[in-house]
Every structure is written in structure tokens, then in C-alpha cells.
Design a protein around this motif. Sequence first.
Motif, PDB file in Angstrom:
ATOM      1  N   THR A   6      55.528  50.294  36.982  1.00  0.00           N
ATOM      2  CA  THR A   6      54.269  50.586  36.302  1.00  0.00           C
ATOM      3  C   THR A   6      54.537  50.686  34.798  1.00  0.00           C
ATOM      4  N   LEU A   7      53.477  50.428  34.032  1.00  0.00           N
ATOM      5  CA  LEU A   7      53.485  50.619  32.590  1.00  0.00           C
ATOM      6  C   LEU A   7      52.493  51.720  32.257  1.00  0.00           C
ATOM      7  N   ALA A   8      52.777  52.498  31.224  1.00  0.00           N
ATOM      8  CA  ALA A   8      51.870  53.574  30.850  1.00  0.00           C
ATOM      9  C   ALA A   8      51.637  53.552  29.349  1.00  0.00           C
ATOM     10  N   CYS A   9      50.405  53.843  28.948  1.00  0.00           N
ATOM     11  CA  CYS A   9      50.055  53.917  27.535  1.00  0.00           C
ATOM     12  C   CYS A   9      50.698  55.160  26.918  1.00  0.00           C
ATOM     13  N   LEU A  10      51.308  54.984  25.759  1.00  0.00           N
ATOM     14  CA  LEU A  10      51.944  56.111  25.086  1.00  0.00           C
ATOM     15  C   LEU A  10      50.927  57.133  24.597  1.00  0.00           C
ATOM     16  N   ARG A  11      49.716  56.699  24.353  1.00  0.00           N
ATOM     17  CA  ARG A  11      48.715  57.600  23.772  1.00  0.00           C
ATOM     18  C   ARG A  11      47.849  58.288  24.825  1.00  0.00           C
ATOM     19  N   ALA A  13      48.124  57.727  28.304  1.00  0.00           N
ATOM     20  CA  ALA A  13      48.842  57.825  29.576  1.00  0.00           C
ATOM     21  C   ALA A  13      48.209  57.009  30.690  1.00  0.00           C
ATOM     22  N   ALA A  14      47.267  56.128  30.372  1.00  0.00           N
ATOM     23  CA  ALA A  14      46.705  55.246  31.400  1.00  0.00           C
ATOM     24  C   ALA A  14      47.815  54.410  32.014  1.00  0.00           C
ATOM     25  N   SER A  15      47.743  54.212  33.328  1.00  0.00           N
ATOM     26  CA  SER A  15      48.791  53.512  34.061  1.00  0.00           C
ATOM     27  C   SER A  15      48.337  52.112  34.449  1.00  0.00           C
ATOM     28  N   TYR A  16      49.255  51.162  34.349  1.00  0.00           N
ATOM     29  CA  TYR A  16      48.978  49.769  34.678  1.00  0.00           C
ATOM     30  C   TYR A  16      50.115  49.213  35.518  1.00  0.00           C
ATOM     31  N   PRO A  17      49.824  48.343  36.479  1.00  0.00           N
ATOM     32  CA  PRO A  17      50.887  47.793  37.320  1.00  0.00           C
ATOM     33  C   PRO A  17      51.692  46.723  36.589  1.00  0.00           C
ATOM     34  N   ASP A  18      52.967  46.670  36.887  1.00  0.00           N
ATOM     35  CA  ASP A  18      53.819  45.588  36.407  1.00  0.00           C
ATOM     36  C   ASP A  18      53.373  44.294  37.096  1.00  0.00           C
ATOM     37  N   PRO A  19      53.142  43.161  36.360  1.00  0.00           N
ATOM     38  CA  PRO A  19      53.503  42.979  34.955  1.00  0.00           C
ATOM     39  C   PRO A  19      52.362  43.172  33.966  1.00  0.00           C
ATOM     40  N   SER A  20      51.087  43.157  34.419  1.00  0.00           N
ATOM     41  CA  SER A  20      49.947  43.314  33.498  1.00  0.00           C
ATOM     42  C   SER A  20      50.161  42.488  32.224  1.00  0.00           C
ATOM     43  N   LEU A  21      50.357  41.194  32.416  1.00  0.00           N
ATOM     44  CA  LEU A  21      50.727  40.337  31.296  1.00  0.00           C
ATOM     45  C   LEU A  21      49.682  40.298  30.186  1.00  0.00           C
ATOM     46  N   GLU A  22      48.439  40.572  30.519  1.00  0.00           N
ATOM     47  CA  GLU A  22      47.408  40.569  29.481  1.00  0.00           C
ATOM     48  C   GLU A  22      47.598  41.695  28.470  1.00  0.00           C
ATOM     49  N   LEU A  23      48.442  42.691  28.810  1.00  0.00           N
ATOM     50  CA  LEU A  23      48.693  43.813  27.908  1.00  0.00           C
ATOM     51  C   LEU A  23      49.971  43.639  27.098  1.00  0.00           C
ATOM     52  N   LEU A  41      54.383  51.069  27.911  1.00  0.00           N
ATOM     53  CA  LEU A  41      55.827  50.954  28.121  1.00  0.00           C
ATOM     54  C   LEU A  41      56.186  51.321  29.561  1.00  0.00           C
ATOM     55  N   PRO A  42      57.336  50.840  30.033  1.00  0.00           N
ATOM     56  CA  PRO A  42      57.729  51.062  31.425  1.00  0.00           C
ATOM     57  C   PRO A  42      57.918  52.542  31.768  1.00  0.00           C
ATOM     58  N   VAL A  43      57.657  52.846  33.049  1.00  0.00           N
ATOM     59  CA  VAL A  43      57.786  54.205  33.572  1.00  0.00           C
ATOM     60  C   VAL A  43      58.922  54.229  34.594  1.00  0.00           C
ATOM     61  N   TYR A  44      59.717  55.308  34.558  1.00  0.00           N
ATOM     62  CA  TYR A  44      60.877  55.434  35.449  1.00  0.00           C
ATOM     63  C   TYR A  44      60.807  56.752  36.215  1.00  0.00           C
ATOM     64  N   ASP A  45      61.450  56.774  37.340  1.00  0.00           N
ATOM     65  CA  ASP A  45      61.613  58.000  38.121  1.00  0.00           C
ATOM     66  C   ASP A  45      63.100  58.305  38.186  1.00  0.00           C
ATOM     67  N   PRO A 211      45.461  45.716  14.335  1.00  0.00           N
ATOM     68  CA  PRO A 211      46.774  46.185  13.906  1.00  0.00           C
ATOM     69  C   PRO A 211      47.795  46.145  15.049  1.00  0.00           C
ATOM     70  N   PRO A 212      49.090  46.149  14.705  1.00  0.00           N
ATOM     71  CA  PRO A 212      50.141  45.969  15.717  1.00  0.00           C
ATOM     72  C   PRO A 212      50.354  47.197  16.590  1.00  0.00           C
ATOM     73  N   VAL A 213      50.873  46.935  17.789  1.00  0.00           N
ATOM     74  CA  VAL A 213      51.251  48.026  18.691  1.00  0.00           C
ATOM     75  C   VAL A 213      52.752  48.074  18.920  1.00  0.00           C
ATOM     76  N   GLY A 214      53.446  46.967  18.646  1.00  0.00           N
ATOM     77  CA  GLY A 214      54.858  46.843  18.974  1.00  0.00           C
ATOM     78  C   GLY A 214      55.070  45.620  19.829  1.00  0.00           C
ATOM     79  N   SER A 215      56.301  45.435  20.277  1.00  0.00           N
ATOM     80  CA  SER A 215      56.687  44.197  20.951  1.00  0.00           C
ATOM     81  C   SER A 215      56.534  44.252  22.463  1.00  0.00           C
ATOM     82  N   ASN A 216      57.050  43.211  23.083  1.00  0.00           N
ATOM     83  CA  ASN A 216      57.120  43.106  24.536  1.00  0.00           C
ATOM     84  C   ASN A 216      57.658  44.420  25.104  1.00  0.00           C
ATOM     85  N   PRO A 217      56.894  45.116  25.963  1.00  0.00           N
ATOM     86  CA  PRO A 217      57.302  46.453  26.403  1.00  0.00           C
ATOM     87  C   PRO A 217      58.601  46.458  27.201  1.00  0.00           C
TER      88      PRO A 217
END
Length: 414
Positions: A6-11, A13-23, A41-45, A211-217
Motif C-alpha cells: 500500500t501507499l499512503a499520503c504523507l499529509r 494518510a489516505a491509503s492507496y493500493p500498490d501500484p496506483s500508477l496514476e499517483l 509513499l510505501p507503507v511497511y509492517d 507544484p511538485p510533490v517529489g519523485s517516484n515513491p
Amino acid sequence: MTYTRTLACLRCAASYPDPSLELVGRGCPACEADGVPSNVLPVYDLAGLGAVPVSDGEPGLFRYRSLLPLAAGTPAVSLAEGATPVVGLPAVAERLGVASVVVKDETRNPTWSYKDRLASVAVTKAVELGIDTVVVASTGNHGAAIAAYAARAGLRCVVLTVASVPSTMKTLMQAYGASVVALPEPRQRWTLMRELVEKFGWLAMSGHADPPVGSNPYGVDGYKTIAYELVDQLDAPPDVVVVPSAYADGLVGVARGFADLVELGVLERSPRMVAAEPFGPLAAALASGSEVAGPVPYQPSVAFSTASPVGTFQGLSALRSTGGAAVAVPSDEVILAAQRELAASAGLYQEAASATAWPALATLAAQGSLGRAESVVVIGTSTGLKDVGATAATLPEVPVIEPAADALLDAIGP
């Protein structure tokens, strides 16, 4: 498996499934609509792990595969990146009044910059997803690294750059087999890149938000391995880590690596992260309390790799979460002087953007922001060989002399 896919928004915390390429390269749509673009960015356990898991049979930084956002069994696209040395600078530490200063010398990577860490993971992810073409907007280091790793993986690489980048950078990107085109204005690269991603399904290796958000998560987490290596290389964890920054991918990745080490119980706390930047959008946002970094006034800079009038929410998040700081170093003269001094006194020839770390560090020392017992790591992001012309313009001509000792002494002094 520690990656949760999963990917999560840093701001938010919304969660999105990998790969969610549109993001990828665009960030969280909710925060974009809210006027504060934020990377996902990626989420780990890491529950149940008591140390950094290492896979000794894997190449390069993939020895840390368990803490990277990759599926098990995906072939690593590696050029034996990582495992870069640390170089102590005791004279600098004494001058600044701190316990130690070391450089993590990322110029030893295959394309001579720390971008190889991002590229190796991002291109491996492209292979995992069955992507045949990757596209990147870059002024040099990022594009060269992606081109090299795409070549290694047998993928097509398209680089969108600007005409003003040094010829060495263009040569590197083309030599690695990339299709390189330049656009008149930097922001036009993002517009075109988004069209290419949406129209052809190419995978973004850098950001295309404006404006930019950063690179490939996925690639951002390649930088986590710098933190893992540092705790193995140093006698004690650092108190401060200085990273030359624009959109802060490296800064964020290193901070995330240290956060992993805290969660694993390897460290008690994360070091303070410091961004060295030519124009100071992150510094201005920290001072004002804003969630948006920039734009601030800017002009062409010798530190072109990080010369951005805007920063990112991800960069602000990493600085705020670690109690860190950002320091603006706007003078080309100061940057080039620091570059020459480091090369002549320590044998380390850093790209101008990388050299911004040294006047930034001196500023912190002058402000009293560094304790006498503190240890400092500076990330040496790229080699000065990427833009020899900028350095050469500040040096005297090499004299041509007669083959005699007296002539030599006349030329160089006694």
C-alpha cells in the motif's frame, strides 16, 4: 514480507493500493485539490523484527530488499550500487566546533551520484509491473541514473531536460541509451511528462506535479539504504545529517530509513535532518509555518541540480518530524569556494549542488545550532566531474614553462 503493498499520503494518510500508477509522480489527489500537493509513499509492517533484515545473496542495495517496496522474486536491476564509504574530516569538525564530521561519499555509485539508489529500486519496480518505457524529467543526475538502470533492464528510457544543462550531463544520459529532448522552460517538462504517462502508460521516474510533490515513491525508498549503511559504518549514530535538497527525495528517503531503525529498536532517536538549498523555499516555509514551500525568488545557479524556487511537503514533513532545519546558500561564489576548498583540503571533488552542504553547515555552526558533542554526516550527493566547466572558470590558467627547476619555482612559487 514487510512491505504491505500500500501507499499512503504523507499529509492526510489516505491509503492507496500498490501500484496506483496514476499517483506516481503526481501524489495524493485529495491533497492536490486542497492546494497542498503531497507525495504518497510505501507503507511497511516492521512488527516482529528486531534488527535490519539483510539478504546477503542480493546485489548492491538489494541486500535490504525486505525493507524495499518490491514483490518477492522480482529480479533486482543492479549495478552494484550502494555500500559507499564514509570519509572523516577531523579538521572541519575542529573548525566547526563539533565532535565529528564525515562525508557519505555517494560519488562512488555507478553513475557517480546518489540518484543510483532511487533508480535501482524504481527501475526494478518498473520491471515488476511489466512496464516497457520509463520517462524522467531531469537536469542531469536523475536522468543519467535512470538511463543507466533502464539500459541494464532492457527498458526504453525517455529523458525530458532543459537546454541549459551542462553538456556532460546530456552526454551521460545519451551514452546510456536514453532518448533525450530539451524543452524551453523547466515546467513544460512536467506538462509533457503527465501527457506521456496518461497517453502511453509510461512509468514516471520523477515527479510531474506542478507544484511538485517529489519523485517516484518506490524510488524514494531506495535512499533509505543510506541510513542503514551509516549505522553499520559509524561507531555511533549521527546527531545531524545534511542533505543538499530541491524536491527532497534524498532527504525524505534517508529520514525514512532512520525512522525504520527507530521502529526496529536499533536506534533510540532519529538524527536532525538538514536541507541545504540554493534559494530557501523550505527554510522560508519552516520560518512561516506554511505547508507550502515557495515559490521564492530565484535566478540561474551553478548548483543547478538543486536550484529550485519551490520545495515539497514531503521535505517539510521530514524536517519537522526530526526537529531539523533548512539553510539557503544563494551565492554561486560561496558554493564554488566551498567546492574548491573541499577538493583541495580533503581530496573530495563534489558537484556544486553537493557543495552547498558545506556553507549550510558553517551557517548552522555560526548560529550555535550544533553542539560540541554532536556528530555530523554530510551526504556527498554527486561528483564535480558532472560540471567541470563551472569549476574551471574559477581556476587560473595552467602555465606552460621551460623544463627547468627555476622556471617551475617562478610559476608556482617557492
